[in-house]
Motif scaffolding. Structure first.
Motif, PDB file in Angstrom:
ATOM      1  N   ASP A   1      35.869  -6.770  21.225  1.00  0.00           N
ATOM      2  CA  ASP A   1      35.472  -5.840  22.396  1.00  0.00           C
ATOM      3  C   ASP A   1      35.298  -6.283  23.673  1.00  0.00           C
ATOM      4  O   ASP A   1      36.113  -5.907  24.638  1.00  0.00           O
TER       5      ASP A   1
ATOM      6  N   ASN B   1      33.751   0.640  20.764  1.00  0.00           N
ATOM      7  CA  ASN B   1      33.679   0.858  22.198  1.00  0.00           C
ATOM      8  C   ASN B   1      34.855   1.197  22.891  1.00  0.00           C
ATOM      9  O   ASN B   1      34.946   1.022  24.158  1.00  0.00           O
TER      10      ASN B   1
ATOM     11  N   ARG C   1      36.186   4.163  23.997  1.00  0.00           N
ATOM     12  CA  ARG C   1      36.069   5.112  24.859  1.00  0.00           C
ATOM     13  C   ARG C   1      35.493   4.629  26.058  1.00  0.00           C
ATOM     14  O   ARG C   1      35.813   4.636  27.213  1.00  0.00           O
ATOM     15  N   GLU C   2      34.319   3.725  25.912  1.00  0.00           N
ATOM     16  CA  GLU C   2      33.747   3.022  27.014  1.00  0.00           C
ATOM     17  C   GLU C   2      34.663   2.277  27.730  1.00  0.00           C
ATOM     18  O   GLU C   2      34.558   2.137  28.824  1.00  0.00           O
ATOM     19  N   ARG C   3      35.495   1.333  26.893  1.00  0.00           N
ATOM     20  CA  ARG C   3      36.479   0.327  27.748  1.00  0.00           C
ATOM     21  C   ARG C   3      37.357   1.231  28.567  1.00  0.00           C
ATOM     22  O   ARG C   3      37.825   0.978  29.647  1.00  0.00           O
TER      23      ARG C   3
ATOM     24  N   LEU D   1      37.301   4.294  30.000  1.00  0.00           N
ATOM     25  CA  LEU D   1      36.319   4.741  31.336  1.00  0.00           C
ATOM     26  C   LEU D   1      36.221   3.740  32.123  1.00  0.00           C
ATOM     27  O   LEU D   1      36.276   3.912  33.389  1.00  0.00           O
ATOM     28  N   THR D   2      36.001   2.589  31.571  1.00  0.00           N
ATOM     29  CA  THR D   2      35.836   1.512  32.590  1.00  0.00           C
ATOM     30  C   THR D   2      37.026   1.038  33.293  1.00  0.00           C
ATOM     31  O   THR D   2      36.905   0.663  34.445  1.00  0.00           O
TER      32      THR D   2
END
Length: 153
Positions: free
Chosen positions: A104, A135, A137-139, A141-142
């Motif tokens: 990740d 993670n 989706r979070e990556r 968006l970031t």
């Protein structure tokens, strides 16, 4: 070492002293499929291993080829011994979690999927997806601002 390399518990536990190349900052191990891989380590991990090797020289069984030696004169640590050492320090963490975290963080910091697969010893994208799914989706968006297709227009 786990967070610096993404190695599996068995790969870390089976390390021999000769598998550590501190000047090149590389570790040689056997991946799950039985193929040899060489993984890089950062300077902080290399320094920690160097300090361990200095202390290891004083161990009564320092002549053994295995890298990890047990305390109080016991022999080389097995996978179970390494597992127990981790659980003593981090009771709520399974050692394999470090491998997921490594993957990740690699991707979150902009590392390529192909390089991650090479370092982790994965031969299929299925393994990449399995280890990095939590993670994803979070990556995405970031990373949006960094790779925004309309950026600068």
């Amino acid at each position: 070492m786990f967070l610096a390399t993404g190695l599996r518990l068995s790969g870390v536990a089976r390390l021999l002293v000769e598998d550590v190349d501190l000047p090149a900052r590389r570790i040689r191990t056997i991946a799950k499929g039985g193929h040899e891989i060489r993984v890089p380590i950062d300077s902080k991990t290399a320094l920690s291993i160097d300090r361990y090797l200095d202390a290891r020289e004083k161990h009564p069984l320092a002549h053994l080829p295995e890298l990890w030696l047990g305390a109080r004169g016991h022999g080389a640590l097995t996978s179970i011994g390494v597992y127990r050492a981790i659980k003593r320090r981090y009771p709520n963490v399974h050692p394999h979690r470090f491998r997921h975290t490594f993957a990740d963080r690699w991707l979150a910091r902009g590392g390529s999927e192909q390089d991650l697969m090479e370092i982790a010893g994965w031969r299929t994208h299925d393994m990449l997806r399995r280890y990095t799914a939590a993670n994803r989706r979070e990556r995405a968006l970031t990373n949006y601002d960094r790779v925004n297709p309309l950026g600068g227009l």
